[in-house]
Design a protein around this motif. Structure first.
Motif, PDB file in Angstrom:
ATOM      1  N   LEU A 159      65.061 -20.297  -6.138  1.00  0.00           N
ATOM      2  CA  LEU A 159      65.745 -21.562  -6.034  1.00  0.00           C
ATOM      3  C   LEU A 159      64.503 -22.624  -5.583  1.00  0.00           C
ATOM      4  O   LEU A 159      64.826 -23.889  -5.777  1.00  0.00           O
ATOM      5  CB  LEU A 159      67.329 -21.601  -5.689  1.00  0.00           C
ATOM      6  N   PRO A 160      64.299 -22.550  -4.136  1.00  0.00           N
ATOM      7  CA  PRO A 160      63.207 -23.713  -3.903  1.00  0.00           C
ATOM      8  C   PRO A 160      62.340 -23.774  -4.418  1.00  0.00           C
ATOM      9  O   PRO A 160      61.518 -24.993  -4.762  1.00  0.00           O
ATOM     10  CB  PRO A 160      63.369 -22.978  -2.822  1.00  0.00           C
ATOM     11  N   ARG A 161      61.487 -23.126  -5.891  1.00  0.00           N
ATOM     12  CA  ARG A 161      60.777 -23.437  -6.496  1.00  0.00           C
ATOM     13  C   ARG A 161      60.994 -24.405  -7.216  1.00  0.00           C
ATOM     14  O   ARG A 161      59.813 -24.518  -7.549  1.00  0.00           O
ATOM     15  CB  ARG A 161      59.687 -22.199  -6.418  1.00  0.00           C
ATOM     16  N   LEU A 162      61.957 -23.965  -7.863  1.00  0.00           N
ATOM     17  CA  LEU A 162      62.647 -24.784  -9.022  1.00  0.00           C
ATOM     18  C   LEU A 162      63.334 -26.164  -8.919  1.00  0.00           C
ATOM     19  O   LEU A 162      62.586 -27.113  -9.073  1.00  0.00           O
ATOM     20  CB  LEU A 162      63.700 -24.382 -10.332  1.00  0.00           C
ATOM     21  N   VAL A 163      63.646 -26.525  -7.662  1.00  0.00           N
ATOM     22  CA  VAL A 163      64.568 -27.359  -7.571  1.00  0.00           C
ATOM     23  C   VAL A 163      63.875 -28.766  -6.000  1.00  0.00           C
ATOM     24  O   VAL A 163      64.598 -29.499  -5.583  1.00  0.00           O
ATOM     25  CB  VAL A 163      66.799 -27.986  -7.633  1.00  0.00           C
ATOM     26  N   GLY A 164      63.013 -27.816  -5.180  1.00  0.00           N
ATOM     27  CA  GLY A 164      62.931 -28.367  -3.973  1.00  0.00           C
ATOM     28  C   GLY A 164      63.468 -27.967  -3.197  1.00  0.00           C
ATOM     29  O   GLY A 164      64.925 -27.125  -3.294  1.00  0.00           O
ATOM     30  N   LEU A 165      62.984 -28.354  -1.728  1.00  0.00           N
ATOM     31  CA  LEU A 165      64.007 -27.587  -0.542  1.00  0.00           C
ATOM     32  C   LEU A 165      65.273 -28.099  -0.435  1.00  0.00           C
ATOM     33  O   LEU A 165      66.677 -27.621   0.006  1.00  0.00           O
ATOM     34  CB  LEU A 165      63.594 -27.510   0.567  1.00  0.00           C
ATOM     35  N   SER A 166      65.539 -29.399  -0.400  1.00  0.00           N
ATOM     36  CA  SER A 166      66.516 -30.455   0.033  1.00  0.00           C
ATOM     37  C   SER A 166      67.961 -30.211  -1.119  1.00  0.00           C
ATOM     38  O   SER A 166      68.603 -29.225  -0.668  1.00  0.00           O
ATOM     39  CB  SER A 166      66.876 -31.695  -0.075  1.00  0.00           C
ATOM     40  N   ASN A 167      67.168 -29.587  -2.145  1.00  0.00           N
ATOM     41  CA  ASN A 167      68.393 -29.579  -3.319  1.00  0.00           C
ATOM     42  C   ASN A 167      69.056 -27.905  -3.158  1.00  0.00           C
ATOM     43  O   ASN A 167      70.413 -27.379  -3.006  1.00  0.00           O
ATOM     44  CB  ASN A 167      68.129 -30.167  -4.531  1.00  0.00           C
ATOM     45  N   SER A 168      67.968 -27.238  -2.708  1.00  0.00           N
ATOM     46  CA  SER A 168      68.060 -25.568  -3.025  1.00  0.00           C
ATOM     47  C   SER A 168      69.008 -25.314  -1.507  1.00  0.00           C
ATOM     48  O   SER A 168      70.549 -24.775  -1.819  1.00  0.00           O
ATOM     49  CB  SER A 168      67.201 -24.846  -3.265  1.00  0.00           C
ATOM     50  N   MET A 169      68.333 -25.833  -0.439  1.00  0.00           N
ATOM     51  CA  MET A 169      69.779 -25.749   0.666  1.00  0.00           C
ATOM     52  C   MET A 169      71.070 -25.945   0.729  1.00  0.00           C
ATOM     53  O   MET A 169      71.862 -25.014   1.294  1.00  0.00           O
ATOM     54  CB  MET A 169      69.372 -26.285   2.437  1.00  0.00           C
ATOM     55  N   TRP A 170      71.666 -27.127  -0.034  1.00  0.00           N
ATOM     56  CA  TRP A 170      72.887 -27.770   0.149  1.00  0.00           C
ATOM     57  C   TRP A 170      73.517 -26.504  -0.362  1.00  0.00           C
ATOM     58  O   TRP A 170      74.981 -25.752  -0.950  1.00  0.00           O
ATOM     59  CB  TRP A 170      73.367 -28.569  -0.653  1.00  0.00           C
ATOM     60  N   LEU A 171      72.755 -25.916  -2.270  1.00  0.00           N
ATOM     61  CA  LEU A 171      73.609 -25.174  -3.193  1.00  0.00           C
ATOM     62  C   LEU A 171      73.213 -23.389  -2.493  1.00  0.00           C
ATOM     63  O   LEU A 171      74.904 -22.350  -2.740  1.00  0.00           O
ATOM     64  CB  LEU A 171      73.017 -24.939  -4.404  1.00  0.00           C
ATOM     65  N   LEU A 172      72.312 -23.077  -1.378  1.00  0.00           N
ATOM     66  CA  LEU A 172      72.267 -22.087  -0.943  1.00  0.00           C
ATOM     67  C   LEU A 172      73.445 -21.960   0.406  1.00  0.00           C
ATOM     68  O   LEU A 172      73.617 -21.096   0.253  1.00  0.00           O
ATOM     69  CB  LEU A 172      70.880 -21.897  -0.004  1.00  0.00           C
ATOM     70  N   LEU A 173      73.858 -22.401   1.006  1.00  0.00           N
ATOM     71  CA  LEU A 173      74.462 -22.588   2.212  1.00  0.00           C
ATOM     72  C   LEU A 173      75.408 -23.262   2.472  1.00  0.00           C
ATOM     73  O   LEU A 173      76.557 -22.200   2.629  1.00  0.00           O
ATOM     74  CB  LEU A 173      73.726 -23.613   3.305  1.00  0.00           C
ATOM     75  N   SER A 174      76.503 -23.913   1.232  1.00  0.00           N
ATOM     76  CA  SER A 174      77.248 -24.210   1.237  1.00  0.00           C
ATOM     77  C   SER A 174      78.675 -23.502  -0.041  1.00  0.00           C
ATOM     78  O   SER A 174      79.150 -22.917  -0.091  1.00  0.00           O
ATOM     79  CB  SER A 174      77.799 -25.548   0.094  1.00  0.00           C
ATOM     80  N   GLY A 175      77.144 -22.456  -0.534  1.00  0.00           N
ATOM     81  CA  GLY A 175      78.354 -21.776  -2.065  1.00  0.00           C
ATOM     82  C   GLY A 175      79.219 -23.139  -3.320  1.00  0.00           C
ATOM     83  O   GLY A 175      79.421 -22.048  -3.553  1.00  0.00           O
ATOM     84  N   GLU A 176      78.856 -24.202  -2.470  1.00  0.00           N
ATOM     85  CA  GLU A 176      79.529 -24.765  -3.855  1.00  0.00           C
ATOM     86  C   GLU A 176      78.253 -24.765  -4.860  1.00  0.00           C
ATOM     87  O   GLU A 176      77.379 -24.767  -5.284  1.00  0.00           O
ATOM     88  CB  GLU A 176      79.721 -26.056  -3.190  1.00  0.00           C
ATOM     89  N   PRO A 177      79.567 -25.120  -6.881  1.00  0.00           N
ATOM     90  CA  PRO A 177      78.539 -24.782  -7.879  1.00  0.00           C
ATOM     91  C   PRO A 177      78.783 -26.654  -7.846  1.00  0.00           C
ATOM     92  O   PRO A 177      78.672 -27.511  -7.300  1.00  0.00           O
ATOM     93  CB  PRO A 177      80.081 -24.548  -8.679  1.00  0.00           C
ATOM     94  N   VAL A 178      77.192 -26.510  -8.769  1.00  0.00           N
ATOM     95  CA  VAL A 178      77.298 -28.107  -9.242  1.00  0.00           C
ATOM     96  C   VAL A 178      77.553 -27.884 -10.828  1.00  0.00           C
ATOM     97  O   VAL A 178      77.874 -26.941 -11.706  1.00  0.00           O
ATOM     98  CB  VAL A 178      75.648 -28.096  -9.318  1.00  0.00           C
TER      99      VAL A 178
END
Length: 306
Positions: A195-214
């Motif tokens: 995920l960080p390779r595809l959308v960058g660290l900031s966007n991916s960290m929210w998805l990875l650490l929150s577990g919330e959907p987009v």
């Protein structure tokens, strides 16, 4: 045309008596000559949870357990591996599409109901004594051919991780995506890297650490998907994109795909040196000559893959 996926050669217990590991299908047919052969080819075994369809040079692999939101249970996962093996070994297939049956889910990830019944080994997907590397290497198979994920609904956990391993992702306007492993005491074994390779660290960290959907709109904004289309148009759009790709020289497509991955995974100068021989092999191929000749003669090229 479409067919059920077949079992793979070498599985003696599956084929019963008369089968020797390593025997070819031709020799196997000879062995059964004059009596009823239960399987004429690897495509004859019925597989209810994954369907495999060929449209020209495009293969469509559909997870087919909509009543469980196409979750990755033991049987579906095994059938998916067989579908991927067929995709990898079929020289007439140049691109694969992953999608799910129904409009609710692409894949809801690990089948947690089944995992709860089987215990922690099912959650880890491990047999006793297996190493962490071998345990999770299925998460990112690379068959050397381009792939498209047509995300037709919820893509959660392992379902989204499967989509992240594809080269291109498109989704329906009702799709929702999440890496929700942290909510059930796990960590994303593939998405944490991809995920960080595809959308960058900031966007991916929210998805990875929150577990919330987009939702689909947010996924498009952050570059997680390339296109958003209405659900009825999703598969046709994916197939049309696939047909655009397979109209190009397959050697060039696969080499370009490999070079792009080298560019991401290595320092640029090193990647260029690593890719030099691959580039030379494509530029000096018969297909390169055919491409120039077809352009000059104003006709469609006839790719030979050499």
């Amino acid at each position: 045309m479409s067919w059920p996926i077949g079992a793979q050669a070498g599985n003696a217990s599956m084929f019963g008596r008369g089968w020797k590991p390593g025997a070819t299908w031709r020799s196997r047919r000879r062995r059964f000559r004059g009596r009823l052969c239960p399987f004429a080819s690897p495509r004859n075994r019925r597989m209810p949870y994954v369907t495999y369809e060929k449209r020209g040079h495009v293969a469509i692999m559909t997870l087919n357990r909509p009543e469980r939101m196409n979750a990755l249970g033991r049987e579906l996962s095994a059938e998916l591996r067989e579908a991927e093996a067929q995709f990898a070994t079929d020289d007439d297939v140049w691109l694969g599409i992953y999608t799910g049956a129904g409009d609710r889910a692409f894949c809801a990830g690990l089948d947690l109901k089944e995992a709860a019944e089987r215990g922690s080994d099912a959650v880890a997907g491990a047999s006793s004594g297996s190493s962490p590397i071998s345990r999770f290497e299925r998460i990112a198979p690379d068959h050397g051919k381009p792939t498209i994920a047509a995300i037709n609904g919820a893509a959660y956990g392992g379902g989204l991780e499967m989509a992240l391993t594809c080269d291109i992702r498109i989704c329906s306007d009702s799709a929702r995506m999440a890496l929700a492993e942290v909510k059930v005491g796990l960590c994303p074994p593939g998405g944490s890297f991809n995920l960080p390779r595809l959308v960058g660290l900031s966007n991916s960290m929210w998805l990875l650490l929150s577990g919330e959907p987009v939702d689909a709109e947010e996924a498009l904004r952050m570059g997680l998907v390339t296109r958003v289309v209405p659900y009825p148009e999703l598969l046709d759009t994916a197939v049309a994109m696939g047909e655009t790709i397979v109209a190009n020289a397959p050697l060039a497509v696969r080499a370009t795909r490999k070079l792009a991955h080298l560019g991401i995974e290595m320092p640029r100068d090193y990647a260029r040196r690593m890719g030099a021989m691959l580039i030379e092999s494509v530029w000096s191929s018969e297909d390169a000559v055919e491409g120039a000749r077809a352009f000059a003669e104003r006709r469609a090229p006839d790719w030979q893959m050499r």
